[in-house]
Design a protein around this motif. Sequence first.
Motif, PDB file in Angstrom:
ATOM      1  N   HIS A  88       4.566   2.736   1.630  1.00 23.55           N
ATOM      2  CA  HIS A  88       5.177   3.486   2.742  1.00 23.55           C
ATOM      3  C   HIS A  88       4.712   2.923   4.076  1.00 23.55           C
ATOM      4  O   HIS A  88       3.530   3.040   4.428  1.00 23.55           O
ATOM      5  CB  HIS A  88       4.756   4.961   2.678  1.00 23.55           C
ATOM      6  CG  HIS A  88       5.321   5.715   1.510  1.00 23.55           C
ATOM      7  ND1 HIS A  88       6.328   6.634   1.628  1.00 23.55           N
ATOM      8  CD2 HIS A  88       5.001   5.684   0.183  1.00 23.55           C
ATOM      9  CE1 HIS A  88       6.608   7.164   0.435  1.00 23.55           C
ATOM     10  NE2 HIS A  88       5.810   6.599  -0.465  1.00 23.55           N
TER      11      HIS A  88
ATOM     12  N   ARG B  44      14.182  10.611   0.150  1.00 24.84           N
ATOM     13  CA  ARG B  44      12.725  10.705  -0.048  1.00 24.84           C
ATOM     14  C   ARG B  44      12.385  11.100  -1.490  1.00 24.84           C
ATOM     15  O   ARG B  44      11.615  10.435  -2.158  1.00 24.84           O
ATOM     16  CB  ARG B  44      12.117  11.710   0.916  1.00 24.84           C
ATOM     17  CG  ARG B  44      10.617  11.724   0.807  1.00 24.84           C
ATOM     18  CD  ARG B  44       9.883  12.360   1.939  1.00 24.84           C
ATOM     19  NE  ARG B  44       8.541  11.829   1.881  1.00 24.84           N
ATOM     20  CZ  ARG B  44       7.938  11.182   2.851  1.00 24.84           C
ATOM     21  NH1 ARG B  44       8.523  11.006   4.001  1.00 24.84           N
ATOM     22  NH2 ARG B  44       6.728  10.694   2.675  1.00 24.84           N
TER      23      ARG B  44
ATOM     24  N   GLU C  30       6.539  12.581 -10.371  1.00 20.74           N
ATOM     25  CA  GLU C  30       5.179  12.212  -9.965  1.00 20.74           C
ATOM     26  C   GLU C  30       4.175  13.303 -10.310  1.00 20.74           C
ATOM     27  O   GLU C  30       3.067  13.017 -10.754  1.00 20.74           O
ATOM     28  CB  GLU C  30       5.174  11.923  -8.460  1.00 20.74           C
ATOM     29  CG  GLU C  30       3.800  11.564  -7.903  1.00 20.74           C
ATOM     30  CD  GLU C  30       3.856  11.160  -6.445  1.00 20.74           C
ATOM     31  OE1 GLU C  30       4.939  11.279  -5.826  1.00 20.74           O
ATOM     32  OE2 GLU C  30       2.809  10.725  -5.921  1.00 20.74           O
TER      33      GLU C  30
ATOM     34  N   ASP D 166       1.608   2.244  -3.083  1.00 26.71           N
ATOM     35  CA  ASP D 166       1.867   3.587  -2.573  1.00 26.71           C
ATOM     36  C   ASP D 166       0.960   3.968  -1.411  1.00 26.71           C
ATOM     37  O   ASP D 166       0.510   5.108  -1.306  1.00 26.71           O
ATOM     38  CB  ASP D 166       1.807   4.648  -3.685  1.00 26.71           C
ATOM     39  CG  ASP D 166       2.457   5.959  -3.258  1.00 26.71           C
ATOM     40  OD1 ASP D 166       3.329   5.930  -2.367  1.00 26.71           O
ATOM     41  OD2 ASP D 166       2.079   7.018  -3.802  1.00 26.71           O
TER      42      ASP D 166
HETATM   43  N1  GUN Z   1       7.059  12.007  -2.881  1.00 31.31           N
HETATM   44  C1  GUN Z   1       7.786  12.220  -1.761  1.00 31.31           C
HETATM   45  N2  GUN Z   1       7.235  11.631  -0.700  1.00 31.31           N
HETATM   46  C2  GUN Z   1       6.135  11.005  -1.142  1.00 31.31           C
HETATM   47  C3  GUN Z   1       5.132  10.208  -0.505  1.00 31.31           C
HETATM   48  O1  GUN Z   1       5.158   9.947   0.694  1.00 31.31           O
HETATM   49  N3  GUN Z   1       4.138   9.734  -1.295  1.00 31.31           N
HETATM   50  C4  GUN Z   1       4.085   9.997  -2.630  1.00 31.31           C
HETATM   51  N4  GUN Z   1       3.083   9.495  -3.341  1.00 31.31           N
HETATM   52  N5  GUN Z   1       5.001  10.738  -3.235  1.00 31.31           N
HETATM   53  C5  GUN Z   1       6.015  11.232  -2.504  1.00 31.31           C
END
Ligand code: GUN
Length: 428
Positions: A72, A197, A228, A315
Amino acid sequence: MFICRARVFDTPSDPFAGGTLRSDSDIALVVDEGLIIARTDYASAVAAHPDAEVLDLRAGVLIPGLIDTHVHYPQVRAIGYLGMPLLDWLDHCALPEEAELGDDAYASAVAGEFLTGLTSAGTTSAMVFGSHFASAVDTLFSQAAEVGLRITSGLVTSDRILPEELLTSVERSVAESQDLIDRWHGTGHLRYAITPRFSFSAGQELLAAGGRLAADNPGVWVTSHLNENRDEVAGVAEMFPEALDYLDTYDRAGLLGRRTILAHNVHPSERELARMAEVGAASAHCPTSNSNLASGFFPLRRHIEAGVRVALGSDVGAGTGFSLLKEGVQAYFMQQLDPSGGLPLSSAHLLHLGTTAGAEALDLSDQVGDLSEGKRFDAAYISPTAGEPLDVGIRNASSDEDALAKIFAMGTPADISQVWVDGDLVKG
Ligand code: GUN
Ligand code: ZN
């Protein structure tokens, strides 16, 4: 033209499919206008090109430029917040910092810091999560064009849940994205990625608008986040009751294909893995982020068995820095520790995940990912200071695989003295 005489490690044959590390202790790469026109012994290279400048890199180790498939840009200054799970970390750490990029001067400074972070770490290609602000994405592309890195990036879009200043509308997101595509996609080493996003912050209409942009602009990429964190996954299931699963929220919007890279995928179902394999979408595995946010153990074995492509991502800023060497060793640690049975990884696997696999995920493997004849010269020279532990370790290694393991275990950006993209120095 120059001749690069070096000790070279790379992974043109996939260790996940029975391949091994390719290591040459003294090989010559003849580089002409950024292209490796010959990979041969030094005497033959000099005989064929007696006037070429010679770079003698035999004191260290030359590896292909590292490839970061998830990083990012607006989070450089947010690296290092510890102790929160994803949704809290976003609210308290990442999103307030991302809001600052609405200021053009701030965004310009952060873009410079970001590109320096990549080049310092030996990263030469990246799938970059952009900013919610179109002008900040424009700034990133224009600075990346000057540095020369191979960057795929785009406008991040969301229309719910996030702070007001980060939200957009369907119409605005389409207009701004199309303008950025027209300005940058296919310019030099730059390409555009449609970047919702995550489905947690992007409604069905916004996702579908991204799918239409992908259909209208052949060749553009798609990137987002997937599976995630368990609370995130449960939230998405509630918000999209008609979707089969999290992956399906992207799929039914037309966002899933061979040019799609989805970050994390720590908690996938078998159906999701099978569907990703079917369409050729790739997972970006981000080990320090998964550890830092306690997201969970990445199911690498299940990905490989399902035939889903996997590459490494830093990340930044949930990940703890730009170094894909650090990501590699953290991937190794987590596979060792996974109570459900991780994959044992060798140093060749780690190099493959950080170079060749990234090139494949980004469809750049005809150009980069290893240092074979016919590839572009994207490379990082690892040359630790004499007498320091990594230098001692490499000199006393029992094999080339062992030397490479030490590079992953101990190497930092400070050990990378020179980095090239297309034969041009971008660090050093
Ligand atoms: N999921 C949505 N935005 C993000 C982010 O900025 N970082 C991570 N690790 N997961 C996300
Ligand atoms: Zn991310």
